[in-house]
Design an enzyme around this catalytic site. Structure first.
Site, mmCIF file in Angstrom:
data_model
loop_
_atom_site.group_PDB
_atom_site.id
_atom_site.type_symbol
_atom_site.label_atom_id
_atom_site.label_comp_id
_atom_site.label_asym_id
_atom_site.label_seq_id
_atom_site.Cartn_x
_atom_site.Cartn_y
_atom_site.Cartn_z
ATOM 1 N N VAL A 37 22.112 50.126 58.232
ATOM 2 C CA VAL A 37 22.017 50.338 56.791
ATOM 3 C C VAL A 37 22.207 48.749 56.131
ATOM 4 O O VAL A 37 21.280 48.596 55.129
ATOM 5 C CB VAL A 37 23.004 51.214 56.174
ATOM 6 N N SER A 75 31.186 53.964 68.094
ATOM 7 C CA SER A 75 31.828 54.826 67.423
ATOM 8 C C SER A 75 31.488 56.396 67.367
ATOM 9 O O SER A 75 31.981 57.193 66.921
ATOM 10 C CB SER A 75 32.182 54.209 66.081
ATOM 11 N N TYR A 126 22.047 60.204 70.714
ATOM 12 C CA TYR A 126 22.530 58.830 70.875
ATOM 13 C C TYR A 126 24.010 58.711 71.519
ATOM 14 O O TYR A 126 24.466 57.921 72.012
ATOM 15 C CB TYR A 126 22.353 58.093 69.468
ATOM 16 N N ASN A 155 29.965 50.275 63.543
ATOM 17 C CA ASN A 155 29.001 49.808 62.585
ATOM 18 C C ASN A 155 29.014 48.375 62.445
ATOM 19 O O ASN A 155 29.084 47.677 61.580
ATOM 20 C CB ASN A 155 29.167 50.651 61.254
ATOM 21 N N THR A 159 13.346 46.423 71.701
ATOM 22 C CA THR A 159 13.896 46.254 70.238
ATOM 23 C C THR A 159 14.396 44.732 70.288
ATOM 24 O O THR A 159 14.557 44.435 69.035
ATOM 25 C CB THR A 159 14.981 47.457 69.992
ATOM 26 N N ARG A 182 20.912 62.453 56.351
ATOM 27 C CA ARG A 182 20.204 62.160 57.776
ATOM 28 C C ARG A 182 20.688 63.375 58.876
ATOM 29 O O ARG A 182 21.915 63.490 58.868
ATOM 30 C CB ARG A 182 20.306 61.081 58.399
ATOM 31 N N PHE A 203 20.281 41.595 68.554
ATOM 32 C CA PHE A 203 21.406 41.415 67.601
ATOM 33 C C PHE A 203 22.650 40.983 68.257
ATOM 34 O O PHE A 203 23.281 39.846 68.110
ATOM 35 C CB PHE A 203 21.486 42.142 66.606
ATOM 36 N N ASP A 262 16.237 40.885 78.965
ATOM 37 C CA ASP A 262 15.609 41.861 77.635
ATOM 38 C C ASP A 262 14.415 42.458 78.053
ATOM 39 O O ASP A 262 13.507 41.751 78.792
ATOM 40 C CB ASP A 262 15.720 40.992 76.590
HETATM 41 C C1 UD1 Z 1 25.917 54.799 64.106
HETATM 42 C C2 UD1 Z 1 27.185 54.709 64.735
HETATM 43 C C3 UD1 Z 1 27.398 53.186 65.296
HETATM 44 C C4 UD1 Z 1 26.138 52.896 66.056
HETATM 45 C C5 UD1 Z 1 24.834 53.087 65.252
HETATM 46 C C6 UD1 Z 1 23.692 52.491 65.968
HETATM 47 C C7 UD1 Z 1 28.704 56.176 63.559
HETATM 48 C C8 UD1 Z 1 29.851 56.170 62.656
HETATM 49 N N1 UD1 Z 1 28.220 55.241 63.817
HETATM 50 O O1 UD1 Z 1 25.822 54.295 62.926
HETATM 51 O O2 UD1 Z 1 28.466 53.158 65.855
HETATM 52 O O3 UD1 Z 1 26.211 51.541 66.527
HETATM 53 O O4 UD1 Z 1 24.804 54.342 65.216
HETATM 54 O O5 UD1 Z 1 22.631 52.894 65.448
HETATM 55 O O6 UD1 Z 1 28.207 57.192 64.428
HETATM 56 N N2 UD1 Z 1 21.773 55.147 55.451
HETATM 57 C C9 UD1 Z 1 21.245 55.026 54.168
HETATM 58 N N3 UD1 Z 1 19.998 54.402 54.018
HETATM 59 C C10 UD1 Z 1 19.505 53.619 54.698
HETATM 60 C C11 UD1 Z 1 19.951 53.653 56.160
HETATM 61 C C12 UD1 Z 1 21.124 54.349 56.508
HETATM 62 O O7 UD1 Z 1 21.882 55.600 53.229
HETATM 63 O O8 UD1 Z 1 18.262 53.106 54.679
HETATM 64 C C13 UD1 Z 1 22.889 55.538 55.612
HETATM 65 C C14 UD1 Z 1 23.231 56.691 56.968
HETATM 66 O O9 UD1 Z 1 22.778 57.884 56.605
HETATM 67 C C15 UD1 Z 1 24.654 56.916 57.058
HETATM 68 C C16 UD1 Z 1 24.921 55.143 57.086
HETATM 69 O O10 UD1 Z 1 23.921 54.864 55.971
HETATM 70 O O11 UD1 Z 1 25.335 57.459 56.511
HETATM 71 C C17 UD1 Z 1 24.961 54.398 58.152
HETATM 72 O O12 UD1 Z 1 23.876 54.387 58.907
HETATM 73 P P1 UD1 Z 1 23.603 53.405 59.878
HETATM 74 O O13 UD1 Z 1 23.553 52.110 59.840
HETATM 75 O O14 UD1 Z 1 22.166 53.784 60.670
HETATM 76 O O15 UD1 Z 1 24.614 53.747 60.956
HETATM 77 P P2 UD1 Z 1 25.253 54.927 61.727
HETATM 78 O O16 UD1 Z 1 24.506 56.233 61.829
HETATM 79 O O17 UD1 Z 1 26.559 55.167 60.890
#
Ligand code: UD1
Length: 326
Positions: A186, A119, A142, A171, A36, A271, A12, A32
């Site tokens: 997410v 981050s 990670y 994010n 993924t 999570r 991406f 690549d």
């Molecule tokens: C983390 C890192 C980010 C990195 C990414 C790689 C932090 C703050 N951010 O993102 O810099 O690039 O990993 O993957 O540490 N969620 C839901 N439902 C879903 C999926 C996710 O509720 O179906 C929630 C997660 O529990 C989380 C939030 O959404 O609280 C964001 O999740 P996600 O998009 O996976 O990113 P981070 O884990 O924040």
């Protein structure tokens, strides 16, 4: 001979940087392993020279770096939960691959490597916003792996004189982000599900917040970092974000408007390795490379929903049409 190398070019962020470079008329090589990354992400990048290979193989790194001046290192296994499930794979594709790449870059006489940091390095600190001078506190495999890469960057600047800089992404979201895996970001997951009329799941109470950063801002920061004077940025770390945060619940509400989804989200347990709040101080990138966010969250989300709505999913399903714009 390519001037720029983009690792993770079928991913991406990598494909987005490559597209911006090609649009400027630059010569670009991509590498690549398609672990993924997706071939469909290479649409429109025909002018890019592509190496299919894995950076854990030093020979692939050497081939990729040959003749190149500037590297954008985006290749990674980008997921917190994936790293919890398989920390060795994350280590291999984030740490080992990064070290191989740096050695190859040094040996090939590459001038600069811009690294995709995360981050997640800050961990679950109560202090907001997160500033680069704050102590790091990785709380997932990670985060450890991406942070190790940062340290290798600064050490290669110091020890070998390679120009390096880490951009700590917060994010990132936008077109081309894979929405199909449960390891996906997410917003990609929510956009796809809500457009298809499926119920999204919020892990935790939905009050967790993020500094969601639209892809164009990340691309912009990379291009600036490639041009900035070495004495200003070499060996350093800079946050790349918007300096604003929004909760997942609020994001869901905006997405409901944009997608026309009419249901409520489901809730599940938080999570493992998740952090509660994330917000960046972006003054360093502003000062050092002249970075300011180009696209705000709502506009980014609007463009993203539009893109997912227009794109046929990898499964072959057609996503629903958007509601009439208001
Ligand atoms: C983390 C890192 C980010 C990195 C990414 C790689 C932090 C703050 N951010 O993102 O810099 O690039 O990993 O993957 O540490 N969620 C839901 N439902 C879903 C999926 C996710 O509720 O179906 C929630 C997660 O529990 C989380 C939030 O959404 O609280 C964001 O999740 P996600 O998009 O996976 O990113 P981070 O884990 O924040």
């Amino acid at each position: 001979m390519a001037r720029f190398l983009v690792t993770g070019a079928a991913g991406f962020v990598g494909r987005s940087i490559a597209a911006a470079l090609l649009a400027r008329g630059e010569t670009v090589r991509g590498v690549d392993n398609f672990l993924t990354g997706k071939r469909s992400n290479l649409a429109g990048l025909d002018a890019m020279e592509l190496i299919e290979g894995d950076l854990t193989d030093p020979a692939v790194c050497a081939r990729a770096c040959g003749g190149v001046e500037i590297v954008f290192h985006e290749a990674a296994l980008a997921s917190v939960p994936r790293s919890v499930a398989d920390p060795l794979a994350t280590n291999r594709h984030c740490v080992e691959a990064t070290l191989n790449l740096l050695i190859a870059a040094r040996d090939a006489g590459v001038r600069r490597v811009i690294y995709a940091g995360s981050s997640s390095a800050y961990g679950d600190t109560p202090t907001l916003p997160k500033h680069e001078a704050m102590p790091v506190n990785p709380i997932s495999p990670y985060a450890v792996a991406k942070l190790a890469g940062e340290h290798y960057m600064s050490v290669f600047a110091r020890v070998y004189g390679l120009e390096t800089a880490t951009l700590r992404y917060f994010n990132v979201f936008g077109p081309y982000q894979d929405p199909m895996s449960h390891y996906s970001g997410v917003l990609a997951i929510f956009c796809r599900k809500m457009l298809a009329g499926e119920q999204p799941v919020i892990y935790g109470d939905g009050e967790q917040s993020r500094d969601f950063t639209y892809i164009d801002n990340v691309v912009h920061a990379n291009l600036l970092a490639a041009e900035a004077p070495a004495e200003k940025i070499s060996g350093t770390v800079m946050n790349v974000a918007t300096g604003k945060r929004i909760t997942l619940k609020e994001t869901f509400r905006i997405l409901r408007d944009l997608t026309g989804y009419s249901g409520e989200p489901a809730y599940a347990a938080p999570r493992t390795g998740d952090i509660h709040d994330s917000l960046a101080d972006i003054s360093r990138a502003q000062e050092w490379i002249g970075y300011t966010p180009q696209v705000d969250f709502r506009e980014g989300l609007r463009r993203t929903v539009e893109w997912y709505a227009m794109t046929e999913g990898e499964t072959g399903e057609h996503t629903r049409k958007l509601p009439v714009a208001r």
